[in-house]
Design a protein around this motif. Sequence first.
Motif, short mmCIF file in Angstrom:
data_model
loop_
_atom_site.label_atom_id
_atom_site.label_comp_id
_atom_site.label_asym_id
_atom_site.label_seq_id
_atom_site.Cartn_x
_atom_site.Cartn_y
_atom_site.Cartn_z
N GLU A 47 4.66 59.34 -16.71
CA GLU A 47 4.75 60.23 -17.87
C GLU A 47 3.46 60.15 -18.69
OE1 GLU A 47 7.41 60.82 -21.96
OE2 GLU A 47 7.96 59.25 -20.53
N ALA A 48 2.95 58.94 -18.86
CA ALA A 48 1.70 58.74 -19.60
C ALA A 48 0.53 59.43 -18.91
CB ALA A 48 1.42 57.25 -19.76
N TRP A 49 0.50 59.37 -17.59
CA TRP A 49 -0.58 60.00 -16.83
C TRP A 49 -0.57 61.52 -17.07
CZ3 TRP A 49 -5.10 59.74 -15.19
CH2 TRP A 49 -5.60 60.60 -14.22
N GLU A 50 0.60 62.12 -17.06
CA GLU A 50 0.70 63.57 -17.32
C GLU A 50 0.24 63.89 -18.74
OE1 GLU A 50 1.13 65.88 -15.02
OE2 GLU A 50 1.23 64.20 -13.60
N LEU A 51 0.64 63.08 -19.70
CA LEU A 51 0.19 63.29 -21.09
C LEU A 51 -1.32 63.12 -21.21
CD1 LEU A 51 3.00 61.49 -23.13
CD2 LEU A 51 2.47 63.94 -23.15
N HIS A 52 -1.85 62.12 -20.53
CA HIS A 52 -3.31 61.88 -20.56
C HIS A 52 -4.07 63.08 -20.01
CE1 HIS A 52 -7.19 59.95 -20.16
NE2 HIS A 52 -7.18 60.23 -18.87
N ARG A 53 -3.56 63.68 -18.97
CA ARG A 53 -4.23 64.84 -18.37
C ARG A 53 -4.13 66.07 -19.27
NH1 ARG A 53 -2.18 65.50 -12.55
NH2 ARG A 53 -3.74 67.14 -12.59
N ALA A 54 -3.08 66.14 -20.10
CA ALA A 54 -2.86 67.32 -20.94
C ALA A 54 -3.48 67.20 -22.33
CB ALA A 54 -1.36 67.57 -21.07
N HIS A 55 -3.74 65.98 -22.78
CA HIS A 55 -4.23 65.77 -24.15
C HIS A 55 -5.49 64.93 -24.15
CE1 HIS A 55 -0.50 67.38 -25.87
NE2 HIS A 55 0.12 66.71 -24.91
N ASP A 56 -6.19 64.98 -25.25
CA ASP A 56 -7.43 64.23 -25.41
C ASP A 56 -7.14 62.97 -26.24
OD1 ASP A 56 -10.11 63.56 -25.37
OD2 ASP A 56 -10.60 64.83 -27.08
N PHE A 57 -6.85 61.86 -25.57
CA PHE A 57 -6.56 60.61 -26.28
C PHE A 57 -7.82 59.77 -26.40
CE2 PHE A 57 -2.37 61.64 -24.47
CZ PHE A 57 -1.64 61.66 -25.65
N ASP A 58 -8.00 59.19 -27.58
CA ASP A 58 -9.10 58.25 -27.78
C ASP A 58 -8.73 56.88 -27.24
OD1 ASP A 58 -10.71 60.11 -29.35
OD2 ASP A 58 -9.24 59.81 -30.94
N VAL A 59 -7.45 56.52 -27.39
CA VAL A 59 -6.99 55.18 -27.03
C VAL A 59 -5.65 55.28 -26.31
CG1 VAL A 59 -6.33 52.90 -27.90
CG2 VAL A 59 -8.09 54.21 -29.10
N ILE A 60 -5.50 54.48 -25.27
CA ILE A 60 -4.19 54.28 -24.64
C ILE A 60 -3.84 52.80 -24.81
CG2 ILE A 60 -2.86 54.25 -22.50
CD1 ILE A 60 -4.62 56.55 -21.48
N VAL A 61 -2.67 52.55 -25.41
CA VAL A 61 -2.14 51.19 -25.52
C VAL A 61 -0.94 51.15 -24.59
CG1 VAL A 61 -1.21 49.40 -27.01
CG2 VAL A 61 -2.87 51.04 -27.93
N SER A 62 -1.05 50.38 -23.51
CA SER A 62 -0.03 50.42 -22.47
C SER A 62 0.50 49.04 -22.14
CB SER A 62 -0.62 51.04 -21.20
OG SER A 62 0.32 51.03 -20.15
#
Length: 175
Positions: A47-62
């Motif tokens: 789910e995070a991968w799909e969000l990452h591809r759709a949005h411009d995130f500065d930071v991912i905390v996983s």
Amino acid sequence: MSTVPRLGRGAPLNVLVVDDDDGSRGELEGAVLDLGHVCMTAREGAEAWELHRAHDFDVIVSDWMMPCMDGLELCRRARADSSDGYTYFIMMTSLTDRPHVVEALRGGVDDYLTKPLDIEQLTAKLQSASRITRLHRGLSRSNASLKRAGDRAFDAARTDPLTQAGNRLRLQDDL
């Protein structure tokens, strides 16, 4: 939860929080929002991968250990996807032994947080992320400007300045 002052410099970060545990995800989301940043959440890596591809995130905390796709695989995919700018990656996990930390850093993770959440550590990590992402944006703008200047110089070298007609170099290129 104690209130921590918002970062002093720069715009709020766009942060993606990824954790399969509802409580941890909610706590981390609340902390990120309290620090003045924009936050989206995902329950697992795919789910995070799909969000990452759709949005411009500065930071991912996983979180590291999740179903479907773990945090390290998510980081590797984010690093391989260089279509957007740089995304700062923070791994948050209870795995604190040296081999796991080294594996995460070798896998492309920028920083490491241990569970349970420490607001002061999160604040410091997001300040570092803000500096790094700001530097990457500046480098991207500079590179784009240099590319445009190089393209203009390339065209100018193939154009006669008086007549604006193509010169010998342009003729050779065309042939």
